[in-house]
Design an enzyme around this catalytic site. Structure first.
Site, PDB file in Angstrom:
ATOM      1  N   ALA A  65      46.411  41.168  51.401  1.00 16.43           N
ATOM      2  CA  ALA A  65      45.196  41.925  50.666  1.00 16.43           C
ATOM      3  C   ALA A  65      44.504  42.240  50.889  1.00 16.43           C
ATOM      4  CB  ALA A  65      45.195  40.493  49.416  1.00 16.43           C
ATOM      5  N   GLY A 108      49.326  38.663  51.739  1.00 17.11           N
ATOM      6  CA  GLY A 108      49.946  39.785  49.916  1.00 17.11           C
ATOM      7  C   GLY A 108      50.692  40.272  50.178  1.00 17.11           C
ATOM      8  N   GLU A 111      53.341  38.456  50.439  1.00 17.56           N
ATOM      9  CA  GLU A 111      54.277  38.370  49.200  1.00 17.56           C
ATOM     10  C   GLU A 111      55.103  38.790  48.360  1.00 17.56           C
ATOM     11  OE1 GLU A 111      49.665  36.840  48.410  1.00 17.56           O
ATOM     12  OE2 GLU A 111      51.048  35.160  47.570  1.00 17.56           O
ATOM     13  N   GLU A 131      46.544  33.666  55.339  1.00 25.73           N
ATOM     14  CA  GLU A 131      44.912  33.094  54.255  1.00 25.73           C
ATOM     15  C   GLU A 131      44.155  32.209  54.771  1.00 25.73           C
ATOM     16  OE1 GLU A 131      48.078  33.497  52.860  1.00 25.73           O
ATOM     17  OE2 GLU A 131      48.187  35.043  51.470  1.00 25.73           O
TER      18      GLU A 131
HETATM   19  C1  HXC Z   1      41.270  45.281  55.424  1.00 22.83           C
HETATM   20  C2  HXC Z   1      42.434  45.445  57.532  1.00 22.83           C
HETATM   21  C3  HXC Z   1      43.592  43.671  56.810  1.00 22.83           C
HETATM   22  C4  HXC Z   1      43.875  44.125  55.640  1.00 22.83           C
HETATM   23  C5  HXC Z   1      44.217  45.482  59.037  1.00 22.83           C
HETATM   24  N1  HXC Z   1      43.552  46.283  58.865  1.00 22.83           N
HETATM   25  N2  HXC Z   1      44.634  44.620  58.474  1.00 22.83           N
HETATM   26  N3  HXC Z   1      41.703  45.774  56.908  1.00 22.83           N
HETATM   27  N4  HXC Z   1      42.564  44.189  54.950  1.00 22.83           N
HETATM   28  N5  HXC Z   1      44.126  42.605  55.218  1.00 22.83           N
HETATM   29  C6  HXC Z   1      42.610  46.959  58.797  1.00 22.83           C
HETATM   30  C7  HXC Z   1      41.956  46.240  60.371  1.00 22.83           C
HETATM   31  O1  HXC Z   1      40.221  46.571  59.784  1.00 22.83           O
HETATM   32  C8  HXC Z   1      41.479  47.402  61.345  1.00 22.83           C
HETATM   33  O2  HXC Z   1      40.280  48.267  60.729  1.00 22.83           O
HETATM   34  C9  HXC Z   1      42.680  48.450  61.480  1.00 22.83           C
HETATM   35  O3  HXC Z   1      43.464  47.784  59.875  1.00 22.83           O
HETATM   36  C10 HXC Z   1      44.252  48.250  62.343  1.00 22.83           C
HETATM   37  O4  HXC Z   1      43.830  47.281  62.480  1.00 22.83           O
HETATM   38  P1  HXC Z   1      44.118  45.989  63.593  1.00 22.83           P
HETATM   39  O5  HXC Z   1      43.007  44.612  63.914  1.00 22.83           O
HETATM   40  O6  HXC Z   1      42.063  46.607  64.807  1.00 22.83           O
HETATM   41  O7  HXC Z   1      45.476  46.587  64.094  1.00 22.83           O
HETATM   42  P2  HXC Z   1      45.712  44.624  65.157  1.00 22.83           P
HETATM   43  O8  HXC Z   1      44.685  44.237  66.478  1.00 22.83           O
HETATM   44  O9  HXC Z   1      46.859  45.427  65.656  1.00 22.83           O
HETATM   45  O10 HXC Z   1      45.703  43.716  64.391  1.00 22.83           O
HETATM   46  C11 HXC Z   1      47.238  43.978  63.514  1.00 22.83           C
HETATM   47  C12 HXC Z   1      46.614  42.819  62.184  1.00 22.83           C
HETATM   48  C13 HXC Z   1      45.554  41.886  62.409  1.00 22.83           C
HETATM   49  C14 HXC Z   1      47.323  41.315  63.051  1.00 22.83           C
HETATM   50  C15 HXC Z   1      48.349  42.390  61.274  1.00 22.83           C
HETATM   51  O11 HXC Z   1      44.804  43.890  61.163  1.00 22.83           O
HETATM   52  C16 HXC Z   1      45.188  41.429  60.950  1.00 22.83           C
HETATM   53  O12 HXC Z   1      45.084  40.201  61.689  1.00 22.83           O
HETATM   54  N6  HXC Z   1      44.942  41.960  59.653  1.00 22.83           N
HETATM   55  C17 HXC Z   1      45.016  40.623  58.581  1.00 22.83           C
HETATM   56  C18 HXC Z   1      45.898  40.076  58.404  1.00 22.83           C
HETATM   57  C19 HXC Z   1      45.438  38.644  57.329  1.00 22.83           C
HETATM   58  O13 HXC Z   1      44.913  37.718  57.627  1.00 22.83           O
HETATM   59  N7  HXC Z   1      46.220  38.984  55.661  1.00 22.83           N
HETATM   60  C20 HXC Z   1      46.056  37.966  54.568  1.00 22.83           C
HETATM   61  C21 HXC Z   1      45.087  38.601  53.446  1.00 22.83           C
HETATM   62  S1  HXC Z   1      43.994  37.659  52.704  1.00 22.83           S
HETATM   63  P3  HXC Z   1      39.446  49.301  61.260  1.00 22.83           P
HETATM   64  O14 HXC Z   1      38.704  49.305  60.418  1.00 22.83           O
HETATM   65  O15 HXC Z   1      38.409  48.442  62.418  1.00 22.83           O
HETATM   66  O16 HXC Z   1      40.224  50.611  62.826  1.00 22.83           O
HETATM   67  C22 HXC Z   1      46.002  37.663  51.398  1.00 22.83           C
HETATM   68  C23 HXC Z   1      45.927  37.077  50.403  1.00 22.83           C
HETATM   69  C24 HXC Z   1      46.164  37.458  49.338  1.00 22.83           C
HETATM   70  O17 HXC Z   1      46.806  38.611  52.003  1.00 22.83           O
HETATM   71  C25 HXC Z   1      46.013  36.369  47.979  1.00 22.83           C
HETATM   72  C26 HXC Z   1      45.130  36.218  47.343  1.00 22.83           C
HETATM   73  C27 HXC Z   1      43.795  35.258  48.435  1.00 22.83           C
END
Ligand code: HXC
Length: 257
Positions: A65, A108, A111, A131
C-alpha cells in the site's frame, strides 16, 4: 485506455492488467486500487474474456500500500472510508485470476497476489508482510490468506518479523504454484491464462467456486457443494461437447453454454 496507474490490454481471451507506477514500485494508492477494480469489473462483463492476469514490473509486482498516502490518515479516515475494502471486489471475481509476480510483492502487494486464484512467481520474487515494521498489521486479508496458504508457523514468522521470503521458500510453503525464470514470467503466465481461458468459461467458474468453497466451510459441506455443482455441469452443452470430443479423439470446441 482511460487509466493512469495501470495498463489494460486484451490478448485473445485474456485480460491483462499491468500495474504501472514504476517510480513508486507500484505502491497501491487509492487511484490504482480504483483502476484495478474498475478494470476487473469491465473484464468480468466481457463475454470473450476467460481469464484475468495481473502483473507488475520485473522489479516490483507491488511494494505494498502507498505508505506516503497512508501516513497522515487518522483512525476515523480509515474507518469511515473503509480504506482497502474496494479490493474485496477482486476476491469476489468469478472469472479465474492469475498473479504473475516478479520482484517485490510486499504488504498489500503480497495481499493483492493472494487475492488472485493462482500465483506464478519469477525466480526473483520476494514476498512478505512487513507492515509490523511500520507500526500496522496487514489490512487486505494478509493475516488470513497467508495463514491459510502457508500455515501458522510461517505466517506468524512473516507477520511478526516482517522478513521477506524468496520465490523458493514461497513455493516450498505452498504460496505460489510455480517458479519460472524472470525473463519467461509473462510468457509462462500468458500460456497458463490462455489455457484456462480456452476452457469452458462457466465450467472454469464452477471449478474456481468449488475450490474457493473449501476456505469457507467444513469438508462434508464442501464435498456436498462440489457434488451439486458437478451434477450441474451435466446441464451444459460444454459437458456434452467435452466428452464427445474425447470419444471422437478431437479437440473440444466449447461454446460457454
Ligand atoms: C510508497 C513506496 C513504497 C510504498 C516503495 N516506494 N515502496 N512508496 N509506498 N509501499 C517508493 C520509495 O519511497 C521510493 O520513492 C521508490 O518507491 C523506490 O523505492 P526504494 O525504497 O528507493 O527502493 P529500494 O531501495 O530498492 O527498496 C525497495 C523496497 C522498499 C525494499 C521494496 O521500497 C520498501 O521497503 N518499501 C516498502 C515496503 C513495505 O513496507 N510495504 C508494506 C506497505 S504497508 P522515492 O520517491 O524515494 O524515489 C501495506 C499495508 C497494507 O501494504 C494493509 C493495510 C495496512
Amino acid at each position: 485506455s482511460h487509466f493512469e496507474t495501470i495498463l489494460l490490454e486484451r490478448k485473445g481471451r485474456v485480460g491483462v492488467i499491468t500495474l504501472n507506477r514504476p517510480k513508486a514500485l507500484n505502491a497501491l494508492n487509492a487511484q490504482l486500487m480504483g483502476e484495478v477494480v474498475a478494470a476487473v469489473v469491465d473484464l468480468e462483463r466481457e463475454p470473450e474474456i476467460g481469464a484475468i492476469l495481473i502483473t507488475g514490473s520485473e522489479r516490483a509486482f507491488a511494494a505494498g500500500a502507498d505508505i506516503k498516502e497512508m501516513a497522515p490518515k487518522s483512525y476515523m479516515d480509515m474507518y469511515l472510508d473503509d480504506w482497502f475494502a474496494a479490493w474485496d471486489r477482486l476476491a469476489s471475481a468469478r472469472k479465474p485470476t492469475i498473479a504473475a509476480v516478479a520482484g517485490y510483492a510486499l504488504g498489500g502487494g503480497c495481499e493483492l497476489a493472494m487475492l488472485c486464484d493462482i500465483i506464478l512467481a519469477a525466480d526473483n520474487a520476494k514476498f512478505g508482510q512487513p507492515e509490523i515494521k511500520l507500526g500496522v498489521i496487514p489490512g487486505i486479508g494478509g493475516s488470513q490468506r497467508l495463514t491459510r496458504a502457508v500455515g501458522k508457523a510461517k505466517a506468524m514468522d512473516l507477520c511478526l518479523t516482517g522478513r521477506n521470503m524468496d520465490a523458493e521458500e514461497a513455493e516450498r510453503a505452498g504460496l505460489v504454484s510455480r517458479i519460472v525464470p524472470a525473463a519467461d514470467l509473462l510468457t509462462e503466465a500468458m500460456a497458463t491464462a490462455t489455457t484456462i481461458a480456452e476452457m469452458s468459461l462457466p465450467i472454469a467458474m464452477m471449478a474456481k467456486e468449488s475450490v474457493n468453497r473449501s476456505f469457507e466451510t467444513t469438508l462434508a459441506e464442501g464435498v456436498r457443494f462440489e457434488r451439486r455443482v458437478f451434477h450441474s455441469t451435466f446441464a451444459t452443452a460444454d459437458q456434452k461437447e467435452g466428452m464427445a470430443a474425447f470419444v471422437d479423439k478431437r479437440a473440444p470446441k466449447f461454446t460457454n453454454s
